[in-house]
Design a protein around this motif. Structure first.
Motif, mmCIF file in Angstrom:
data_model
loop_
_atom_site.group_PDB
_atom_site.id
_atom_site.type_symbol
_atom_site.label_atom_id
_atom_site.label_comp_id
_atom_site.label_asym_id
_atom_site.label_seq_id
_atom_site.Cartn_x
_atom_site.Cartn_y
_atom_site.Cartn_z
ATOM 1 N N PRO A 127 30.010 46.958 1.765
ATOM 2 C CA PRO A 127 31.462 47.014 1.936
ATOM 3 C C PRO A 127 31.902 46.769 3.376
ATOM 4 N N LEU A 128 31.111 47.227 4.334
ATOM 5 C CA LEU A 128 31.455 46.989 5.735
ATOM 6 C C LEU A 128 31.328 45.500 6.068
ATOM 7 N N VAL A 129 30.230 44.891 5.647
ATOM 8 C CA VAL A 129 30.006 43.468 5.945
ATOM 9 C C VAL A 129 31.105 42.614 5.314
ATOM 10 N N ALA A 130 31.604 43.034 4.156
ATOM 11 C CA ALA A 130 32.654 42.265 3.478
ATOM 12 C C ALA A 130 33.950 42.221 4.267
ATOM 13 N N THR A 131 34.108 43.117 5.250
ATOM 14 C CA THR A 131 35.326 43.138 6.064
ATOM 15 C C THR A 131 35.202 42.284 7.327
ATOM 16 N N VAL A 132 34.071 41.615 7.513
ATOM 17 C CA VAL A 132 33.856 40.801 8.712
ATOM 18 C C VAL A 132 34.370 39.388 8.445
ATOM 19 N N PRO A 133 35.425 38.945 9.137
ATOM 20 C CA PRO A 133 35.976 37.611 8.856
ATOM 21 C C PRO A 133 35.068 36.502 9.394
ATOM 22 N N ASP A 134 34.913 35.449 8.607
ATOM 23 C CA ASP A 134 34.157 34.293 9.081
ATOM 24 C C ASP A 134 34.752 33.737 10.370
ATOM 25 N N ALA A 135 36.077 33.743 10.489
ATOM 26 C CA ALA A 135 36.715 33.200 11.696
ATOM 27 C C ALA A 135 36.294 33.991 12.932
ATOM 28 N N GLN A 136 36.174 35.303 12.789
ATOM 29 C CA GLN A 136 35.707 36.143 13.903
ATOM 30 C C GLN A 136 34.278 35.784 14.282
ATOM 31 N N VAL A 137 33.438 35.577 13.261
ATOM 32 C CA VAL A 137 32.033 35.246 13.510
ATOM 33 C C VAL A 137 31.912 33.911 14.236
ATOM 34 N N MET A 138 32.666 32.904 13.787
ATOM 35 C CA MET A 138 32.617 31.598 14.447
ATOM 36 C C MET A 138 33.045 31.714 15.906
ATOM 37 N N ALA A 139 34.112 32.474 16.158
ATOM 38 C CA ALA A 139 34.601 32.642 17.531
ATOM 39 C C ALA A 139 33.584 33.376 18.395
ATOM 40 N N ASP A 140 32.919 34.379 17.826
ATOM 41 C CA ASP A 140 31.927 35.126 18.598
ATOM 42 C C ASP A 140 30.709 34.263 18.910
ATOM 43 N N LEU A 141 30.318 33.406 17.983
ATOM 44 C CA LEU A 141 29.200 32.501 18.261
ATOM 45 C C LEU A 141 29.588 31.481 19.332
ATOM 46 N N ILE A 170 25.787 31.850 7.489
ATOM 47 C CA ILE A 170 26.553 31.601 8.707
ATOM 48 C C ILE A 170 26.030 30.361 9.434
ATOM 49 N N THR A 171 24.727 30.134 9.380
ATOM 50 C CA THR A 171 24.161 28.945 10.027
ATOM 51 C C THR A 171 24.769 27.668 9.457
ATOM 52 N N TRP A 172 24.856 27.577 8.139
ATOM 53 C CA TRP A 172 25.490 26.406 7.523
ATOM 54 C C TRP A 172 26.950 26.281 7.961
ATOM 55 N N LEU A 173 27.672 27.384 7.954
ATOM 56 C CA LEU A 173 29.087 27.339 8.314
ATOM 57 C C LEU A 173 29.279 26.931 9.772
ATOM 58 N N TYR A 174 28.394 27.431 10.648
ATOM 59 C CA TYR A 174 28.548 27.095 12.071
ATOM 60 C C TYR A 174 28.241 25.617 12.313
ATOM 61 N N ALA A 175 27.349 25.052 11.520
ATOM 62 C CA ALA A 175 27.048 23.625 11.641
ATOM 63 C C ALA A 175 28.245 22.768 11.238
ATOM 64 N N ALA A 176 29.145 23.327 10.444
ATOM 65 C CA ALA A 176 30.379 22.631 10.097
ATOM 66 C C ALA A 176 31.497 22.945 11.081
ATOM 67 N N HIS A 177 31.282 23.919 11.932
ATOM 68 C CA HIS A 177 32.329 24.394 12.843
ATOM 69 C C HIS A 177 32.228 23.796 14.242
ATOM 70 N N ASN A 178 31.025 23.730 14.796
ATOM 71 C CA ASN A 178 30.861 23.378 16.212
ATOM 72 C C ASN A 178 30.342 21.949 16.355
ATOM 73 N N PRO A 179 31.167 21.040 16.867
ATOM 74 C CA PRO A 179 30.728 19.646 17.004
ATOM 75 C C PRO A 179 29.666 19.443 18.080
ATOM 76 N N LYS A 180 29.446 20.455 18.924
ATOM 77 C CA LYS A 180 28.440 20.341 19.980
ATOM 78 C C LYS A 180 27.058 20.799 19.526
ATOM 79 N N LEU A 181 26.968 21.371 18.352
ATOM 80 C CA LEU A 181 25.686 21.847 17.839
ATOM 81 C C LEU A 181 24.773 20.665 17.528
ATOM 82 N N LYS A 182 23.485 20.809 17.874
ATOM 83 C CA LYS A 182 22.510 19.758 17.600
ATOM 84 C C LYS A 182 21.812 19.940 16.253
#
Length: 286
Positions: A127-141, A170-182
């Motif tokens: 239940p705690l993890v379900a409250t973590v927004p993907d947008a927050q995670v992308m910004a923190d990465l 999250i790895t898959w999502l970040y690969a769609a988020h950050n154009p600088k990722l290799k």
């Protein structure tokens, strides 16, 4: 003690007596105890390893980073935690990567919502993890990568990411988020699921948006990630002409790399680790 080896399943092993005494379990989340006797501990000797504070938009994010003690302009790997938080296993993964010459850094991505490491079981954590927004995670990465470049001696033109379980998605999502990722390497992350306001997309939804190739390392007998969803993702990647791909390890359970758990399979963990290194080298994370 044995010298460190760059393959998982080697290095300094924790003894069964120490485990029974509880000393080895001190750095692990409550929900994963008792810790298995197969647990690997990588020495920090010759490394600069420990906790740092990463500036973020709404405060600071704790992160564990490890890097060779000397050198600058190091390739950077973001390490993304499981649902159990940034406990000893994820920290050890950072040290293993540092011994390969990377600046490896794992931000603690649930801190704003709470400390999952003190929760007793998975039903308490979910239940705690379900409250973590993907947008927050992308910004923190993003903030973590920026810290690695500005303060850690990292070269984010050679940026990679790897994540385990929750961190695999999250790895898959970040690969769609950050154009600088290799490149990214996702260890058994969920590929499809029920969208919500806080987690609106799953990896299968972002295939057309992937900006970096992802290698998925998945288990053939994963109780939480059915092979039907893996095959669906494989077919969608092929249809899109994507350079990303999924490697399936037949007959293995979820968490086969997690050496602190009974699901650990040493040979497969080592094989996956070797594939991860090759993927990073082939895609410029060196």
């Amino acid at each position: 003690m044995e010298p460190f080896s760059t393959t998982p399943g080697a290095g300094f092993r924790i003894g069964r007596r120490e485990l029974l005494l509880g000393t080895a379990a001190a750095g692990f989340a409550l929900a994963v105890r008792p810790v298995a006797a197969s647990t690997v501990t990588t020495s920090a000797e010759g490394l600069d390893a420990g906790w740092v504070s990463v500036p973020a938009a709404d405060g600071a994010v704790r992160a564990y980073r490890a890097r060779p003690a000397r050198g600058s302009g190091l390739p950077v790997v973001l390490v993304v935690q499981e649902i159990f938080g940034l406990h000893a296993y994820i920290q050890d993964v950072c040290r293993r990567l540092a011994r390969l010459g990377y600046l490896a850094i794992a931000p603690s991505l649930f801190d704003r919502q709470g400390d999952v490491t003190v929760l007793p079981d998975i039903p308490s954590i979910l239940p705690l993890v379900a409250t973590v927004p993907d947008a927050q995670v992308m910004a923190d990465l993003d903030a973590t990568a920026a810290w690695a470049a500005a303060s850690g001696g990292g070269d984010v033109s050679r940026l990679g990411i790897t994540g385990f379980c929750w961190g695999g998605r999250i790895t898959w999502l970040y690969a769609a988020h950050n154009p600088k990722l290799k490149a990214g390497v996702a260890w058994y992350g969920r590929l499809v699921g029920q969208a919500s306001d806080l987690q609106p997309l799953y990896p299968i939804d972002v295939i057309p948006r992937l900006k970096a190739p992802v290698l998925g390392l998945y288990a053939g007998q994963d109780d939480g990630i059915p092979m039907e969803s893996v095959e669906r993702m494989q077919a969608a990647l092929k249809a899109a002409g994507s350079p990303s791909r999924i490697e399936v390890f037949p007959g293995l359970p979820h968490g086969f790399h997690a050496d602190y758990r009974p699901t650990y399979r040493e040979a497969a963990a080592a094989a996956g680790w070797t594939q991860m290194q090759a993927w990073f080298r082939a895609n410029g994370v060196v």
